[in-house]
Design an enzyme around this catalytic site. Structure first.
Site, PDB file in Angstrom:
ATOM      1  N   GLY A  67       2.323   7.859  -0.103  1.00 24.63           N
ATOM      2  CA  GLY A  67       3.175   9.044  -0.276  1.00 24.63           C
ATOM      3  C   GLY A  67       3.648   9.107  -1.718  1.00 24.63           C
ATOM      4  O   GLY A  67       2.829   9.185  -2.644  1.00 24.63           O
ATOM      5  N   SER A  68       4.958   9.023  -1.905  1.00 25.62           N
ATOM      6  CA  SER A  68       5.481   9.101  -3.279  1.00 25.62           C
ATOM      7  C   SER A  68       4.967   7.945  -4.138  1.00 25.62           C
ATOM      8  O   SER A  68       4.860   8.082  -5.364  1.00 25.62           O
ATOM      9  CB  SER A  68       7.012   9.098  -3.271  1.00 25.62           C
ATOM     10  OG  SER A  68       7.489   7.909  -2.685  1.00 25.62           O
TER      11      SER A  68
ATOM     12  N   PHE B 146       0.845  -1.201   0.000  1.00 28.48           N
ATOM     13  CA  PHE B 146       0.000   0.000   0.000  1.00 28.48           C
ATOM     14  C   PHE B 146       0.879   1.249   0.000  1.00 28.48           C
ATOM     15  O   PHE B 146       1.728   1.424   0.877  1.00 28.48           O
ATOM     16  CB  PHE B 146      -0.898  -0.009   1.244  1.00 28.48           C
ATOM     17  CG  PHE B 146      -1.807   1.183   1.337  1.00 28.48           C
ATOM     18  CD1 PHE B 146      -2.978   1.245   0.585  1.00 28.48           C
ATOM     19  CD2 PHE B 146      -1.503   2.248   2.185  1.00 28.48           C
ATOM     20  CE1 PHE B 146      -3.822   2.346   0.670  1.00 28.48           C
ATOM     21  CE2 PHE B 146      -2.349   3.351   2.282  1.00 28.48           C
ATOM     22  CZ  PHE B 146      -3.513   3.399   1.522  1.00 28.48           C
ATOM     23  N   GLY B 147       0.665   2.125  -0.978  1.00 25.07           N
ATOM     24  CA  GLY B 147       1.413   3.379  -1.065  1.00 25.07           C
ATOM     25  C   GLY B 147       0.525   4.569  -0.756  1.00 25.07           C
ATOM     26  O   GLY B 147      -0.606   4.649  -1.246  1.00 25.07           O
TER      27      GLY B 147
ATOM     28  N   GLU C  11      13.788   3.401   1.467  1.00 26.74           N
ATOM     29  CA  GLU C  11      12.984   4.009   2.537  1.00 26.74           C
ATOM     30  C   GLU C  11      13.602   3.746   3.907  1.00 26.74           C
ATOM     31  O   GLU C  11      12.904   3.506   4.878  1.00 26.74           O
ATOM     32  CB  GLU C  11      11.550   3.468   2.481  1.00 26.74           C
ATOM     33  CG  GLU C  11      10.877   3.658   1.136  1.00 26.74           C
ATOM     34  CD  GLU C  11      10.755   5.120   0.714  1.00 26.74           C
ATOM     35  OE1 GLU C  11      10.890   6.001   1.574  1.00 26.74           O
ATOM     36  OE2 GLU C  11      10.557   5.369  -0.485  1.00 26.74           O
TER      37      GLU C  11
HETATM   38  C1  BEZ Z   1       4.565   5.513   0.174  1.00 26.70           C
HETATM   39  O1  BEZ Z   1       4.654   6.264  -0.746  1.00 26.70           O
HETATM   40  O2  BEZ Z   1       3.527   5.038   0.466  1.00 26.70           O
HETATM   41  C2  BEZ Z   1       5.742   5.162   0.985  1.00 26.70           C
HETATM   42  C3  BEZ Z   1       6.537   4.127   0.617  1.00 26.70           C
HETATM   43  C4  BEZ Z   1       7.621   3.795   1.382  1.00 26.70           C
HETATM   44  C5  BEZ Z   1       7.879   4.513   2.511  1.00 26.70           C
HETATM   45  C6  BEZ Z   1       7.054   5.546   2.850  1.00 26.70           C
HETATM   46  C7  BEZ Z   1       5.967   5.876   2.102  1.00 26.70           C
END
Ligand code: BEZ
Length: 205
Positions: A27-28, A24-25, A99
């Site tokens: 953020g980026s 599940f994303g 990350e």
């Molecule tokens: C994201 O974009 O969901 C994400 C992915 C890895 C670490 C933090 C956020």
């Protein structure tokens, strides 16, 4: 003392032995995966809210001047919209490295628009990590984001990318909307022109 999240994440062994699983994303990953995937689907998770409360030392800032990026914080009843990617296990190693700045692997239940559910993996930077910044007034966060930049580019591009991706998904996120409004005020200088009047939705978000 900083924690070696790469080793901790490998030891967690989440979804070990499975040929594929959902990531599940929020953020980026909403606007750029940067890794191979088998399929992707918009999804939501419950009980978590997206917050720009994590410092970024290695992507949208530097160790000397960290940027501000998204993490998830627990909030009963909250719904967070994101993008789910079905990936194979070998994708996780480079993601753990990418990350490494405080994000740990957790499992969560994903809900898809058609009512299907699945267990998935999510990276969360919890408040006990060294880079955690926590809440601040929206204008303060927007100023911080406007002036930060790192190896992955300007911090404001990250916020704008997240907001644009949520818009394409038709998802409402009051925290992101508030930050976008504050960023616009910072970038257009309207916060100073409006001196004496309170900025849009002041306070901690
Ligand atoms: C994201 O974009 O969901 C994400 C992915 C890895 C670490 C933090 C956020």
């Amino acid at each position: 003392m900083s924690v070696d999240t790469i080793t901790i994440n490998r030891q967690r062994g989440i979804f070990e032995g499975q040929a594929s699983f959902w990531l599940f994303g929020y953020g980026s990953l909403l606007y750029k995966a940067g890794f191979p995937y088998l399929e992707y689907r918009p999804a939501t998770i419950r009980g978590w809210s997206r917050r720009f409360w994590q410092g970024s030392h290695d992507h949208r800032g530097t160790p000397e001047a960290p940027g501000r990026v998204a993490t998830l914080v627990e909030e009963p009843g909250a719904v967070c919209t994101g993008m789910a990617y079905r990936i194979t296990p070998e994708v996780l190693e480079p993601l753990d490295v990418r990350e490494k700045n405080g994000y740990l692997r957790f499992t969560t239940t994903l809900m898809f628009a058609d009512g299907d559910t699945a267990q998935g993996l999510v990276y969360i930077a919890t408040e006990d990590n060294d880079a955690f910044l926590g809440p601040a007034p929206a204008m303060e966060m927007a100023r911080h984001i406007a002036q930060s930049s790192g190896p992955s580019g300007p911090n404001r591009d990250y916020l704008v990318g997240v907001a644009a991706a949520l818009g394409r998904l038709g998802a409402e996120d009051a925290h992101v909307a508030n930050l976008m409004q504050a960023l616009q005020e910072v970038e257009t200088g309207s916060e100073t022109r409006r001196a004496g009047r309170s900025p849009a939705r002041p306070g901690t978000v």
